[in-house]
Enzyme design. Structure first.
Site, PDB file in Angstrom:
ATOM      1  N   HIS A 197      13.505   9.746  22.629  1.00  0.00           N
ATOM      2  CA  HIS A 197      13.206   9.209  22.094  1.00  0.00           C
ATOM      3  C   HIS A 197      14.508   9.182  20.851  1.00  0.00           C
ATOM      4  O   HIS A 197      14.527   8.431  19.577  1.00  0.00           O
ATOM      5  CB  HIS A 197      11.704   9.938  20.777  1.00  0.00           C
ATOM      6  N   ASP A 201      13.141   3.810  21.235  1.00  0.00           N
ATOM      7  CA  ASP A 201      11.801   3.692  19.949  1.00  0.00           C
ATOM      8  C   ASP A 201      10.593   3.236  21.017  1.00  0.00           C
ATOM      9  O   ASP A 201      10.789   2.930  22.798  1.00  0.00           O
ATOM     10  CB  ASP A 201      11.956   2.317  19.593  1.00  0.00           C
TER      11      ASP A 201
END
Length: 226
Positions: A197, A201
């Site tokens: 992450h 996204d």
């Protein structure tokens, strides 16, 4: 512990401690892909000597999806730099008696499905014969882990640093699903993307799996891209 098992444990723990792990899931109706494979596998074996499985399709779908979502094929260097690649060196997770290895098939973005199948088959054979070199095991940019061969329904694969993501593919099982307002029994497969992450996204991860689903459910679209 064997040296391979020790090294694998070290790298996986390093991955767990470094990356910001998140996993997203989708499911694929494998009907058309199974039909395509069953209708052509004997002819392809006879003409090309290549065993047509599903990994070639998975790899080709991944290469096309990575082209559209380049962050999934990127990596972090020096803690603050994102490196994007215009090539796909695919790591294939393979289990051998001594432990888990991930031999690399290079530049699959320029290969067709049969070329990928042949290259993967060669790497898996080298792994089972204990003939892999360090060059065979380094430099991958993206990994596919196929736990479905052992009967797994779904799972959360772990990232192979310095890569950014790993695609998990699982067992194909008949399940009732809604098709045009009616319930039908279809061969369904779960797929999972574990991603870092820090770079990727949620939107990009979901879009990537949606593309994989599109290519596998409509395999002719992968061939039109060749």
């Amino acid at each position: 512990m064997t040296r391979i098992r020790q090294r694998t444990a070290q790298r996986l723990k390093e991955s767990q401690n470094t990356a910001a792990f998140l996993t997203t899931f989708n499911e694929v109706d494998m009907s058309r892909l199974i039909e395509l494979r069953n209708n052509n596998k004997d002819a392809i074996m006879g003409k090309h000597g290549v065993k047509l499985g599903f990994m070639g399709f998975m790899a080709r779908a991944s290469a096309l999806a990575l082209k559209e979502i380049p962050a999934v094929n990127a990596s972090i260097e020096n803690d603050d730099t994102i490196v994007y690649r215009d090539y796909v060196d695919l790591s294939i997770a393979a289990s051998i008696p001594k432990g888990l290895v991930t031999p690399v098939v290079r530049n699959i973005e320029s290969m067709g499905i049969l070329q990928i199948e042949k290259a993967i088959g060669g790497m898996v054979k080298k792994a089972r014969d204990g003939k892999l070199t360090m060059d065979d095991l380094t430099g991958g940019s993206f990994t596919i882990s196929n736990s479905g061969v052992w009967g797994s329904l779904f799972g959360t694969p772990i990232i192979n640093l310095p890569q950014t993501a790993v695609l998990g593919t699982y067992g194909t099982m008949d399940r009732p699903i809604a098709v045009n307002g009616k319930v039908e029994i279809r061969p369904m497969m779960y797929i999972a993307l574990t991603y870092d992450h820090r770079i990727i996204d949620g939107r990009e991860a979901v879009q990537f799996l949606v593309l994989i689903k599109k290519y596998l459910e409509h395999p002719e679209t992968m061939m039109l891209e060749l």
